[in-house]
Design a protein around this motif. Structure first.
Motif, mmCIF file in Angstrom:
data_model
loop_
_atom_site.group_PDB
_atom_site.id
_atom_site.type_symbol
_atom_site.label_atom_id
_atom_site.label_comp_id
_atom_site.label_asym_id
_atom_site.label_seq_id
_atom_site.Cartn_x
_atom_site.Cartn_y
_atom_site.Cartn_z
ATOM 1 N N ILE A 28 -32.848 -66.359 -55.879
ATOM 2 C CA ILE A 28 -32.404 -67.599 -56.503
ATOM 3 C C ILE A 28 -30.884 -67.600 -56.630
ATOM 4 N N ASP A 29 -30.291 -68.687 -56.158
ATOM 5 C CA ASP A 29 -28.857 -68.917 -56.263
ATOM 6 C C ASP A 29 -28.654 -69.919 -57.398
ATOM 7 N N LYS A 30 -28.072 -69.458 -58.501
ATOM 8 C CA LYS A 30 -27.872 -70.329 -59.655
ATOM 9 C C LYS A 30 -26.703 -71.283 -59.416
ATOM 10 N N ALA A 31 -26.805 -72.459 -59.978
ATOM 11 C CA ALA A 31 -25.775 -73.492 -59.827
ATOM 12 C C ALA A 31 -24.706 -73.312 -60.899
ATOM 13 N N GLU A 32 -23.983 -72.227 -60.815
ATOM 14 C CA GLU A 32 -22.923 -71.961 -61.800
ATOM 15 C C GLU A 32 -21.882 -71.028 -61.206
ATOM 16 N N ARG A 33 -20.751 -70.995 -61.857
ATOM 17 C CA ARG A 33 -19.669 -70.068 -61.513
ATOM 18 C C ARG A 33 -19.125 -69.498 -62.816
ATOM 19 N N THR A 34 -18.555 -68.303 -62.720
ATOM 20 C CA THR A 34 -17.946 -67.693 -63.893
ATOM 21 C C THR A 34 -16.567 -68.311 -64.130
ATOM 22 N N ILE A 35 -15.926 -67.933 -65.216
ATOM 23 C CA ILE A 35 -14.590 -68.432 -65.537
ATOM 24 C C ILE A 35 -13.604 -68.071 -64.433
#
Length: 130
Positions: free
Chosen positions: A79-86
């Motif tokens: 699963i590739d989550k739809a988010e990025r870190t800061i």
């Protein structure tokens, strides 16, 4: 200087008054090979993470169909989550068997994920890829 010219008083005078040992200060500017290897590894990992891209996005219907197929056939997913870190990096992908699907959430490796937070997912061909 040869042994006939050796004067212990001169040596003691030098060590007592003239010589100043800087101790660890002289080593602070040097990196050991272990340190440089770790720094190189960390730098390469940071560059890889910054250059990592999401896989092709999926529609909600495609995500639901893929989850259903993985559950029915008992196959692992990535699963590739739809988010990025800061820092702008993509968090590591979640890989494993889907152990539950409750409304708008799924459970993978004891981690609860909202289906709305899934960017895309792929079915892995075998459990050996875990």
């Amino acid at each position: 200087m040869n042994n006939t010219q050796y004067d212990p008083n001169l040596v003691n005078q030098f060590l007592k008054y003239d010589y100043h040992d800087r101790g660890m200060m002289k080593w602070q500017g040097f990196y050991l090979s272990d340190h440089t290897a770790v720094m190189d590894k960390n730098t390469k990992e940071q560059v890889r993470k910054l250059n990592e891209k999401h896989i092709k996005p999926m529609t909600n219907e495609e995500i639901a169909n893929t989850i259903n197929t993985a559950l029915v056939k008992n196959l692992p997913v990535q699963i590739d989550k739809a988010e990025r870190t800061i820092e702008g990096t993509i968090p590591s992908k979640v890989t494993g068997l889907i152990s539950g699907w409750f409304g708008s959430q799924i459970i993978v490796n004891n981690e609860v994920l909202l289906i709305a937070d899934i960017y895309a997912l792929t079915i892995l061909k075998s459990k050996a890829n875990l």
